[in-house]
Motif scaffolding. Structure first.
Motif, PDB file in Angstrom:
ATOM      1  N   HIS A   1       3.695 -18.935  22.036  1.00 25.87           N
ATOM      2  CA  HIS A   1       5.100 -18.522  22.126  1.00 25.87           C
ATOM      3  C   HIS A   1       5.548 -17.598  20.997  1.00 25.87           C
ATOM      4  O   HIS A   1       6.571 -16.923  21.117  1.00 25.87           O
ATOM      5  CB  HIS A   1       6.020 -19.757  22.074  1.00 25.87           C
ATOM      6  N   ILE A   2       4.847 -17.609  19.864  1.00 26.06           N
ATOM      7  CA  ILE A   2       5.412 -17.039  18.642  1.00 26.06           C
ATOM      8  C   ILE A   2       5.685 -15.525  18.700  1.00 26.06           C
ATOM      9  O   ILE A   2       6.819 -15.098  18.443  1.00 26.06           O
ATOM     10  CB  ILE A   2       4.555 -17.442  17.410  1.00 26.06           C
TER      11      ILE A   2
ATOM     12  N   GLY B   1      18.935 -14.384  19.454  1.00 23.42           N
ATOM     13  CA  GLY B   1      18.530 -15.561  18.696  1.00 23.42           C
ATOM     14  C   GLY B   1      19.365 -16.792  19.022  1.00 23.42           C
ATOM     15  O   GLY B   1      18.884 -17.917  18.873  1.00 23.42           O
ATOM     16  N   TYR B   2      20.594 -16.585  19.520  1.00 23.43           N
ATOM     17  CA  TYR B   2      21.449 -17.726  19.892  1.00 23.43           C
ATOM     18  C   TYR B   2      20.816 -18.583  20.980  1.00 23.43           C
ATOM     19  O   TYR B   2      21.093 -19.774  21.085  1.00 23.43           O
ATOM     20  CB  TYR B   2      22.840 -17.236  20.338  1.00 23.43           C
ATOM     21  N   MET B   3      19.952 -17.993  21.801  1.00 20.50           N
ATOM     22  CA  MET B   3      19.291 -18.791  22.850  1.00 20.50           C
ATOM     23  C   MET B   3      18.415 -19.885  22.226  1.00 20.50           C
ATOM     24  O   MET B   3      18.211 -20.945  22.820  1.00 20.50           O
ATOM     25  CB  MET B   3      18.440 -17.895  23.759  1.00 20.50           C
ATOM     26  N   ILE B   4      17.884 -19.610  21.049  1.00 22.90           N
ATOM     27  CA  ILE B   4      17.092 -20.599  20.305  1.00 22.90           C
ATOM     28  C   ILE B   4      18.024 -21.488  19.463  1.00 22.90           C
ATOM     29  O   ILE B   4      17.961 -22.716  19.542  1.00 22.90           O
ATOM     30  CB  ILE B   4      16.082 -19.877  19.381  1.00 22.90           C
ATOM     31  N   LYS B   5      18.892 -20.852  18.677  1.00 20.37           N
ATOM     32  CA  LYS B   5      19.737 -21.569  17.712  1.00 20.37           C
ATOM     33  C   LYS B   5      20.678 -22.576  18.378  1.00 20.37           C
ATOM     34  O   LYS B   5      21.000 -23.608  17.796  1.00 20.37           O
ATOM     35  CB  LYS B   5      20.585 -20.579  16.905  1.00 20.37           C
TER      36      LYS B   5
ATOM     37  N   TRP C   1      11.302 -23.934  16.545  1.00 19.64           N
ATOM     38  CA  TRP C   1      11.090 -22.530  16.213  1.00 19.64           C
ATOM     39  C   TRP C   1      11.031 -22.326  14.692  1.00 19.64           C
ATOM     40  O   TRP C   1      10.156 -21.596  14.195  1.00 19.64           O
ATOM     41  CB  TRP C   1      12.170 -21.646  16.850  1.00 19.64           C
ATOM     42  N   ASP C   2      11.948 -22.983  13.956  1.00 19.14           N
ATOM     43  CA  ASP C   2      11.923 -22.865  12.496  1.00 19.14           C
ATOM     44  C   ASP C   2      10.572 -23.328  11.951  1.00 19.14           C
ATOM     45  O   ASP C   2      10.028 -22.734  11.021  1.00 19.14           O
ATOM     46  CB  ASP C   2      13.041 -23.715  11.865  1.00 19.14           C
ATOM     47  N   ASP C   3      10.061 -24.399  12.525  1.00 20.15           N
ATOM     48  CA  ASP C   3       8.779 -24.951  12.084  1.00 20.15           C
ATOM     49  C   ASP C   3       7.631 -23.979  12.387  1.00 20.15           C
ATOM     50  O   ASP C   3       6.904 -23.549  11.481  1.00 20.15           O
ATOM     51  CB  ASP C   3       8.578 -26.303  12.792  1.00 20.15           C
TER      52      ASP C   3
END
Lengths: 195, 195
Positions: free
Chosen positions: A151-152, A165-169, A178-180
């Motif tokens: 995925h990265i 990025g809001y779709m993740i956040k 994702w942060d990990d």
């Protein structure tokens, strides 16, 4: 034998580089040709990024990060989520990449309707991920695997140049995941190599 | 433990049944639910047809037909062509299936333009197969593998209800390959089970 990886500027070859770094395998990058990505390992040539990931994860199972899972059952779950990435997550995301990042190059005409539909599809997949990641730290269980790794590179486009990025956040467990995974030293190294 | 396979009426579950027959694994079929296909093997559940194929091909490596290849290098080539099937062959073919076989069901509106474009895309992939199969009997080499198996159920739609068998017949090596793989006893058994 140093593995040659063709076309490091693109996201799919980065998927391969990421795997090679995790597996502590030496490589060199070469400008692209034809199918992408391609690796040459001695006189052995392979294309299709996920086939390349599987090859190195298996061949160097006991070296570097174990990306396959310990049991055949774990490996089945890794493969399941790798298929979900390929067939459900990647298609709407690559459409966003093409319409937002690459239009008007490569003959792609930007369509707001296609962008909207793709975002909706990707959102539904991310809702399934949110549920899954509320139950396990990584997609295939409590260990980082090819399913996460794959995925990265394209998700990095989503949160960066695509501007979504809001779709993740906005999804708590997806965001923590994702942060990990995006702060792994292997990914930082790939970004450094390819900048 | 008898493996339960959900939704045998459809083509993707037939891909799984075909693998189980080749591997001489006992199974029973169950009407579908949600994601398709799904298998339950004791308390182990897996979805995504190609992940299921890989699981059984690996778990029962020495039973029935070896579908993975003998070396890690052969397995890499099997995976490569399995990815080509998934990402290049299957998408235009499933579009033909939807527009020709399933329209106007499931809210699908038949489009002649989409049909024409999909046939053209599939034809280009089959041209690559024709070249490949002029050099080796099967996609991954001289042995039948998951890469070939995965093509059978949907290609059976192409030559049958879709009415585009000429796409296979007009290509000499693809045609010989199709005659070979579609006459395997395992496929005839799956057709018998699902009729």
């Amino acid at each position: 034998m140093v593995v040659k990886v063709y076309g490091p500027a693109y996201a799919s070859p980065k998927r391969v580089l990421l795997c090679l770094v995790e597996k502590e395998i030496e490589f060199e990058t070469v400008p692209p040709f034809g199918f992408l990505p391609v690796i040459q390992d001695g006189d052995y040539t392979l294309f299709e990024s996920r086939a390349i990931l599987r090859y190195y994860a298996e061949k160097y199972k006991s070296q570097g990060t174990d990306l396959l899972g310990k049991t055949i059952e774990d490996q089945g779950i890794v493969n399941q989520w790798l298929e979900v990435e390929a067939h459900n997550y990647h298609p709407p995301l690559i459409t966003l990449v093409n319409h937002i990042m690459f239009s008007p190059h490569f003959g792609i005409v930007r369509s707001e309707q296609v962008i909207e539909e793709s975002e909706e599809k990707l959102g539904k997949v991310l809702d399934i991920y949110e549920d899954r990641l509320s139950k396990s730290k990584y997609l295939a269980g409590d260990f980082f695997s090819l399913a996460d790794l794959s995925h990265i590179p394209f998700t990095n486009y989503l949160v960066g140049p695509i501007g979504k990025g809001y779709m993740i956040k906005d999804r708590k467990h997806v965001s923590a995941w994702w942060d990990d995974i995006s702060s792994r030293p292997s990914w930082l190294k790939v970004l450094e190599i390819c900048k």
